[in-house]
Design an enzyme around this catalytic site. Structure first.
Site, PDB file in Angstrom:
ATOM      1  N   TYR A   7       0.801  -1.226   0.000  1.00  0.00           N
ATOM      2  CA  TYR A   7       0.000   0.000   0.000  1.00  0.00           C
ATOM      3  C   TYR A   7       0.834   1.275   0.000  1.00  0.00           C
ATOM      4  O   TYR A   7       0.296   2.368   0.061  1.00  0.00           O
ATOM      5  CB  TYR A   7      -0.930   0.021   1.221  1.00  0.00           C
ATOM      6  N   GLY A   8       2.148   1.134  -0.073  1.00  0.00           N
ATOM      7  CA  GLY A   8       3.010   2.320   0.028  1.00  0.00           C
ATOM      8  C   GLY A   8       4.122   2.321  -0.996  1.00  0.00           C
ATOM      9  O   GLY A   8       3.883   2.201  -2.192  1.00  0.00           O
ATOM     10  N   LEU A  10       6.203   0.243  -1.928  1.00  0.00           N
ATOM     11  CA  LEU A  10       6.424  -0.974  -2.708  1.00  0.00           C
ATOM     12  C   LEU A  10       5.511  -1.051  -3.932  1.00  0.00           C
ATOM     13  O   LEU A  10       5.706  -1.900  -4.801  1.00  0.00           O
ATOM     14  CB  LEU A  10       6.218  -2.220  -1.836  1.00  0.00           C
ATOM     15  N   GLU A  74      11.801  -4.141   5.712  1.00  0.00           N
ATOM     16  CA  GLU A  74      10.834  -3.507   6.627  1.00  0.00           C
ATOM     17  C   GLU A  74      11.372  -3.454   8.054  1.00  0.00           C
ATOM     18  O   GLU A  74      10.962  -2.615   8.850  1.00  0.00           O
ATOM     19  CB  GLU A  74       9.489  -4.226   6.583  1.00  0.00           C
TER      20      GLU A  74
END
Length: 122
Positions: A7-8, A10, A74
């Site tokens: 959602y970001g 990536l 991450e």
């Protein structure tokens, strides 16, 4: 193969998408309305159990090696957990670690993180 919902940074067209270069894009989709997405500055983060909106993102088929590489990327900021998507399918997704402070970070009420913020923040 594993399903990974991103959602970001990536997502396709964003700075860290290269980490998914060995992966296959499946579709654009969203989560159930169970989460809150925050603007952390240069990237977004999702927190659990705060039903503000659905989270919009992209679904990829990723191999175990890619998933391991993204886990390392991450780091301690995020933890990978299973999430139910709007169509009831299950995928991996990264949530902000409970040990990372997000006080003062604005909520993205639209559920869609973008580089250019627009009017979807509170």
């Amino acid at each position: 193969m594993n399903l990974l919902f991103v959602y970001g940074t990536l997502k396709r067209g964003y700075v860290n998408h290269h980490l998914l270069e060995r992966s296959t894009f499946v579709l654009e989709t969203c989560t159930e309305k169970k989460f809150q997405i925050l603007d952390m500055g240069d990237f977004p983060a999702v927190v659990k159990d705060v039903p503000v909106s659905t989270i919009d993102g992209e679904l990829f088929n990723v191999d175990d090696s890619t998933l391991s590489d993204i886990d390392a990327f991450e780091g301690e900021w995020f933890s990978r957990e299973e999430v139910v998507l709007q169509d009831s399918s299950i995928a991996w997704m990264y949530f902000l670690s409970e040990y990372v402070s997000h006080e003062g970070c604005p909520s993205i009420t639209s559920g869609t993180w973008q580089k250019d913020k627009g009017d979807n923040y509170e």
